[in-house]
Design a protein around this motif. Structure first.
Motif, short mmCIF file in Angstrom:
data_model
loop_
_atom_site.label_atom_id
_atom_site.label_comp_id
_atom_site.label_asym_id
_atom_site.label_seq_id
_atom_site.Cartn_x
_atom_site.Cartn_y
_atom_site.Cartn_z
N PHE A 45 0.92 -1.17 -0.05
CA PHE A 45 -0.03 -0.09 0.10
C PHE A 45 0.85 1.37 -0.14
CE2 PHE A 45 -3.72 -2.24 2.20
CZ PHE A 45 -4.17 -3.05 1.12
N VAL A 106 -4.45 3.52 5.84
CA VAL A 106 -4.88 2.87 4.81
C VAL A 106 -5.55 1.59 5.13
CG1 VAL A 106 -4.45 1.74 2.64
CG2 VAL A 106 -3.35 3.88 3.05
N HIS A 107 -4.90 0.76 5.91
CA HIS A 107 -5.14 -0.54 6.28
C HIS A 107 -6.14 -0.82 7.34
CE1 HIS A 107 -4.77 -4.73 8.05
NE2 HIS A 107 -4.33 -5.02 6.83
N SER A 108 -7.40 -1.51 7.14
CA SER A 108 -8.45 -1.45 8.21
C SER A 108 -8.14 -2.00 9.56
CB SER A 108 -9.72 -2.37 7.53
OG SER A 108 -10.38 -1.68 6.70
N ASN A 129 -8.63 6.70 4.48
CA ASN A 129 -8.98 5.70 3.51
C ASN A 129 -9.46 4.46 4.23
OD1 ASN A 129 -8.66 4.29 0.82
ND2 ASN A 129 -7.65 2.59 2.19
N ALA A 130 -9.07 3.96 4.95
CA ALA A 130 -9.22 2.47 5.60
C ALA A 130 -10.81 2.42 5.94
CB ALA A 130 -8.68 2.30 7.17
N GLY A 131 -11.71 1.54 5.42
CA GLY A 131 -12.81 1.31 5.49
C GLY A 131 -13.60 0.46 6.66
N PHE A 149 -14.64 6.14 3.09
CA PHE A 149 -15.62 5.40 2.75
C PHE A 149 -15.83 4.24 3.83
CE2 PHE A 149 -11.77 3.64 1.17
CZ PHE A 149 -11.79 2.38 1.54
N ASN A 151 -15.97 0.11 4.23
CA ASN A 151 -15.91 -1.13 3.30
C ASN A 151 -17.20 -1.49 2.65
OD1 ASN A 151 -13.05 -1.20 3.57
ND2 ASN A 151 -13.39 -2.31 5.42
N TYR A 177 -9.25 -10.42 5.54
CA TYR A 177 -9.08 -9.34 6.68
C TYR A 177 -10.36 -8.35 6.64
CZ TYR A 177 -7.19 -5.35 4.21
OH TYR A 177 -6.96 -4.10 3.45
N ALA A 179 -11.07 -5.53 5.57
CA ALA A 179 -11.73 -5.02 4.34
C ALA A 179 -12.20 -5.67 3.23
CB ALA A 179 -10.19 -3.89 3.84
N PHE A 229 -12.00 -7.59 -4.10
CA PHE A 229 -11.53 -6.41 -3.44
C PHE A 229 -9.99 -6.63 -3.44
CE2 PHE A 229 -9.41 -4.98 0.16
CZ PHE A 229 -9.31 -3.54 0.07
N ALA A 231 -6.25 -4.28 -3.48
CA ALA A 231 -5.61 -2.71 -3.86
C ALA A 231 -4.18 -2.68 -3.82
CB ALA A 231 -6.28 -1.72 -2.59
N PHE A 258 -10.99 0.10 -6.13
CA PHE A 258 -9.55 0.10 -5.64
C PHE A 258 -8.71 -0.94 -6.83
CE2 PHE A 258 -12.47 0.51 -1.98
CZ PHE A 258 -12.14 1.95 -1.68
N TYR A 307 -6.99 8.09 -3.53
CA TYR A 307 -6.33 8.24 -2.27
C TYR A 307 -6.11 9.50 -2.23
CZ TYR A 307 -6.49 3.14 -3.14
OH TYR A 307 -6.85 2.02 -3.48
#
Ligand code: PHB
Length: 392
Positions: A45, A106-108, A129-131, A149, A151, A177, A179, A229, A231, A258, A307
């Motif tokens: 990422f 970025v990472h959920s 970012n991270a949803g 947003f 997820n 995971y 996301a 999904f 990314a 993504f 992003y």
């Protein structure tokens, strides 16, 4: 020159005057606004983290480097998209650097640890970012916001579109995971409501990219279509592997946007024709977006993507919130009230903030081709995340 008492007296008088002037100046200049950027600068990422930082800086620069009169000072941590290190990393910013606001990530999984630390310490957090649904669901708080947003959102929007197309049997493929799981869950909710069926859910651990066995399974299952999904760097490999396995022509690939956003240059012809749903597209053709894109390309010598927009809007949201409190980042209730009634003038199109602090926004249908995620319609207008489990 010989120093006399008169000289010394004059000098110390001048010094005293200087010191008084400096402290007056200090009293008039508000303290710097410490912004903690916790983003991935390495790993799959990495380019997403850079785009978010670029976008954020772009708006701060438009404001002359200040938010609500306070000069912005940056503190940075590379979170490596590594949930196991997330609590230590966020505490470097909260406890060591004593930042006023956290921007990340970025990472959920990493974002969940940030939300927990923000909730416990009361530090203002804007997720660019991270949803992770829970960030604006069960974990929601007056001091936690998202400029991106949930997820659930792009998954749900894509499911509606695919069901309307009359697609019946779908295999999903993603990382195991939050996301991946939540994107598929959102997709399934609307797709099955619309008459479709998810016949198989395939996954691999984050951030693995050994897709071959799963692609063989898709070929054997022969669904009408695939929903995915992925990314970042891994999404480039997935799209190329999908085409190389000969699946591109027989089983259409769909996804949350993504999969192709920021990736078209690297994916080349393997991405041509892929239809996705996302809250941004490369060809929105609005004055606002054109100006944003032009300025971004000029400054950073690259094209912006979703992003970059989310980073830019995190800075816009921060400015709206802090303008309401004269720069005080600790007044969560006032920041919340200001953002609750704001319309954010985003390059993606205007959006508002839901009661659980997630963007209420349009999701576009986009088709990849000629190095652009071209808008071909609206998947879902003013789509609001349900904010399940949020009590504020
Ligand atoms: C996430 O982990 O929430 C995530 C990561 C990358 C994306 C979107 C969501 O592009």
């Amino acid at each position: 020159m010989q120093l006399t008492w008169t000289h010394l007296a004059r000098q110390s008088g001048a010094l005293a005057l200087c010191a008084m002037g400096a402290s007056l100046a200090l009293a008039q200049t508000p303290a710097k606004l410490k912004v903690g950027l916790m983003l991935p600068y390495t790993g799959t990422f990495a380019s997403l983290g850079t785009a978010i930082e670029n976008g954020f800086r772009q708006h701060v620069n438009e404001l002359g480097g200040k938010i609500a009169g306070r000069e912005v000072e940056y503190f940075k941590v590379d979170d490596e998209s590594e949930p196991a290190k997330a609590t230590d990393n966020v505490n470097k910013l909260i406890k060591r650097d004593q930042v006023d606001v956290l921007i990340g990530t970025v990472h959920s999984g990493v974002a969940m640890a940030m939300a927990k630390a923000a909730k416990e310490s009361g530090t203002l957090l804007i997720v660019p970012n991270a949803g992770a649904d829970a960030v604006t669901g069960a974990m929601c708080a007056p001091n936690i916001f998202r400029s991106s947003f949930s997820n659930w959102q792009p998954g749900y929007a894509m499911g509606e579109v695919m069901a309307k197309k009359g697609i019946k049997k779908v295999v999903t493929i993603t990382w195991k995971y939050a996301a991946g799981d939540e994107s598929v869950k959102g997709f399934k909710e609307s797709f099955e409501k619309g008459g479709g069926m998810v016949v198989k859910e395939l996954s691999l651990p984050f951030p693995n990219v050994e897709f071959q066995g799963l692609l063989t399974e898709i070929a054997a299952t022969k669904p009408d279509a695939v929903f995915t999904f992925f990314a970042g760097g891994a999404a480039v490999k997935f799209v190329k592997d999908y085409a190389a396995a000969g699946l591109k022509t027989s089983i259409p690939l769909y996804g949350s946007g993504f999969i192709t956003d920021g990736n078209l240059e690297a994916q080349g012809a393997a991405a041509d024709g892929i239809i996705t749903a996302l809250h941004y597209a490369d060809s929105l053709d609005t004055k606002r977006d054109k100006a944003f894109r032009l300025a971004y390309a000029k400054t950073f010598k690259m094209q912006p993507d979703v992003y970059a927009v989310q980073g830019y809007d995190a800075a816009q949201m921060l400015a709206i919130g802090l303008n309401a409190t004269k720069g005080d980042a600790t007044k969560a209730a006032e920041i919340s009230a200001a953002l609750g009634k704001a319309t954010i003038d985003s390059p993606r199109g205007p959006f508002t903030i839901s009661p659980s602090h997630n963007p209420v926004q349009d999701f576009y249908i986009r088709q990849a081709g000629a190095k652009e995620n071209k808008k071909i319609g609206i998947a879902s207008a003013k789509l609001a995340d349900p904010g399940r489990g949020c009590k504020m």
